[in-house]
Scaffold this active site. Structure first.
Site, PDB file in Angstrom:
ATOM      1  N   ASP A 130      -4.274  -9.602   2.186  1.00 47.29           N
ATOM      2  CA  ASP A 130      -5.236  -9.378   1.115  1.00 47.29           C
ATOM      3  C   ASP A 130      -5.666 -10.727   0.536  1.00 47.29           C
ATOM      4  OD1 ASP A 130      -6.725  -8.060  -0.751  1.00 47.29           O
ATOM      5  OD2 ASP A 130      -5.051  -7.514  -2.042  1.00 47.29           O
ATOM      6  N   ASP A 175       2.701 -19.029   2.587  1.00 51.31           N
ATOM      7  CA  ASP A 175       2.131 -20.082   1.736  1.00 51.31           C
ATOM      8  C   ASP A 175       1.685 -21.282   2.565  1.00 51.31           C
ATOM      9  OD1 ASP A 175       5.100 -19.472   1.397  1.00 51.31           O
ATOM     10  OD2 ASP A 175       5.109 -21.647   1.257  1.00 51.31           O
ATOM     11  N   TYR A 202       0.832  -1.215   0.000  1.00 51.48           N
ATOM     12  CA  TYR A 202       0.000   0.000   0.000  1.00 51.48           C
ATOM     13  C   TYR A 202       0.864   1.262   0.000  1.00 51.48           C
ATOM     14  CZ  TYR A 202      -4.896  -1.457   0.441  1.00 51.48           C
ATOM     15  OH  TYR A 202      -6.155  -1.930   0.189  1.00 51.48           O
ATOM     16  N   LYS A 251       6.528 -13.837   4.992  1.00 49.51           N
ATOM     17  CA  LYS A 251       7.315 -14.575   3.989  1.00 49.51           C
ATOM     18  C   LYS A 251       8.794 -14.310   4.299  1.00 49.51           C
ATOM     19  CE  LYS A 251       7.512 -17.029   0.209  1.00 49.51           C
ATOM     20  NZ  LYS A 251       7.254 -18.460   0.240  1.00 49.51           N
TER      21      LYS A 251
END
Ligand code: NAP
Length: 450
Positions: free
Chosen positions: A334, A310, A188, A256
């Site tokens: 998101d 993931d 963002y 991540k």
């Protein structure tokens, strides 16, 4: 001149010691939104008022205050004002608000019709598609502006299954999570340089020559994303407080960090830091759980763990009941919010809120559904459940529970709006307004014949 009329029978919500001070008659600013917003708002207001009335027998009530944004702002202020300062001030001053969806122009055109979202390159007196006079220059998203200007740094999305909602998994009741997604940084606040531009060449040269970094191909577009201590800690702090207040068993920091150590990995590290520094007596980390407690969670404490993004997707499908509150950077959150909502069949009725320090706006997560404007047809479930989140945020748990009971009884009776009806055998299709009225009637937990 002020356009809002302040309800005389209401009082302002206060703020002391980091907590809302809620009177019995709080003034709540709202706007129904564009497109199908007014349809879903009308149904929502009926449901929320009925629940508060039933729960508190007239002792508490919401004093609604309409404010303007999008089309209604253009009509009430001037033809180019989509987010008036007065609306921003109202949400900031009254602290808790609720809103319907707003049109956000997306394409490379100059004007947009606020009634049917037609995209135009000239500004005609009337829209060639729907004859509306409400044509305005293309503008940036009002939703994003609200979040940025009020610093609503957490996008909060609870995801759970409602009995009877058609969904793609075998045991949807096992998923009951609340996602806290960072709302101000990561992508963002991302900075991008388009491939082939002097800017991209300058950044490429700087990174490869001066910083000694390797970029596989020189014909690259380049993006930079910031993740900060400040942004991370306030988000994770809010998630942990929520878990403690709502007696939730765990907070999972999703990242991540195995690939991006100084942004995603740092998000994980700073998340643990805020947990240990500020909530030491109330939390146990996953390492401590095994090193000090032999894998047995001490009563009354919140487990803090982390998972790679993931892997989190897999786990939410395979072992959903091991997750409760999740704290994520912007992009991971998101994807995760929509995937989790789809898993319980609730993408169309998924609620949401944007929350900052002392200010919160609750909202439908879908858009204006322009195909169905004025048809009293779409599902008001997303806004109604956002209203449930709002009641919980006010501390009005009893009223929130009544709405959920009413909604579940109505869905179980197979009396639903078109979107659910087309997926359920033997269901009866209701209009938006009828669905709202049925929920209000069914708050006893059983469906009352219409
Ligand atoms: P959309 O308004 O969410 O509608 C897409 C489709 O989703 C609809 O055609 C409908 O599917 C289904 N849907 C949406 N709301 C529903 C409801 N309440 N009940 C049942 N089904 C519902 O997305 P869009 O067409 O991409 O966007 C339209 C406008 O909304 C755009 O200007 C966009 O920028 C804006 N938008 C605003 C927000 C916001 O204010 N928070 C969020 C997203 C989009 P079927 O046709 O299959 O029935």
């Amino acid at each position: 001149m002020a356009k809002h009329s302040i309800p005389k029978n209401g009082a302002k919500i206060g703020w002391a010691n980091g907590r809302l001070q809620v009177p019995d008659n709080p003034i709540i600013p709202f706007f129904p939104g564009d497109g199908t917003g007014p349809d879903i708002w009308r149904a929502t207001q009926v449901v929320l008022d009925a629940a508060v009335d039933k729960a508190y027998k007239g002792k508490k009530r919401i004093a609604w205050m309409e404010v303007y944004a999008g089309l209604t702002a253009l009509k009430n202020y001037d033809k180019d004002t989509v987010l008036p300062q007065e609306t921003l001030d109202a949400f900031r001053d009254y602290r808790v608000g609720i809103k319907g969806p707003l049109t956000t122009p997306a394409g490379q055109f100059k004007f947009v019709c606020l009634d049917c979202a037609a995209e135009l390159n000239e500004r005609p007196a009337k829209c060639p598609k729907c004859a509306s006079e409400w044509i305005t220059p293309r503008f940036r998203s009002v939703n994003v502006a609200l979040r940025q200007k009020l610093d609503l740094y957490a996008c909060v999305r609870p995801v759970r299954w409602f009995t009877g909602v058609p969904c793609p998994v075998k045991a949807p009741q096992k998923l009951d999570i609340v996602i806290f997604r960072e709302n101000t940084e990561d992508i963002y606040a991302g900075i991008e340089f388009e491939q082939g531009t002097p800017g991209a060449k300058k950044v490429y040269d700087f990174l490869t020559r001066e910083m000694g970094k390797k970029i596989p191909f020189p014909d690259s577009g380049i993006g930079i994303k910031p993740i900060s201590i400040t942004g991370t800690k306030r988000l994770v702090r809010m998630a942990i407080r929520y878990a403690l207040d709502h007696k939730r068993p765990s907070v999972t920091i999703v990242h991540k960090g195995n690939i991006q150590k100084f942004t995603e990995g740092a998000f994980r590290d700073w998340g643990y830091e805020v947990a240990r520094d500020e909530f030491r007596d109330q939390i146990v980390t996953e390492t401590e759980l095994w090193d000090k407690h032999n894998g047995k969670m001490p009563a009354g404490k919140v487990l803090i763990k982390d998972r790679i993004a993931d892997q989190t997707f897999q786990q939410l499908l395979l072992r959903p009941d091991e997750y409760s509150v999740l704290a994520t950077p912007n992009l991971n959150g998101d994807y995760l919010s929509d995937a989790a909502a789809a898993q319980v069949g609730g993408l169309g009725i998924a609620p949401g809120a944007n929350i900052g320090d002392g200010v919160a706006i609750f909202e439908a997560t879908h858009g204006t559904a322009p195909k169905y404007v004025g048809k009293d047809m779409v599902n008001p479930g997303s806004l109604i459940l956002s209203g449930v989140m709002m009641l919980e945020h006010l501390g009005w748990r009893e009223a929130a529970d009544l709405v959920v009971k009413g909604l579940e009884a109505t869905i179980q009776a197979k009396t639903v709006t078109y979107d659910l009806e087309r997926q359920m055998d033997g269901a009866r299709k209701l209009k938006t307004s009828e669905f709202g009225a049925a929920i209000a009637k069914n708050m006893g937990g059983v469906a009352v014949a219409a």
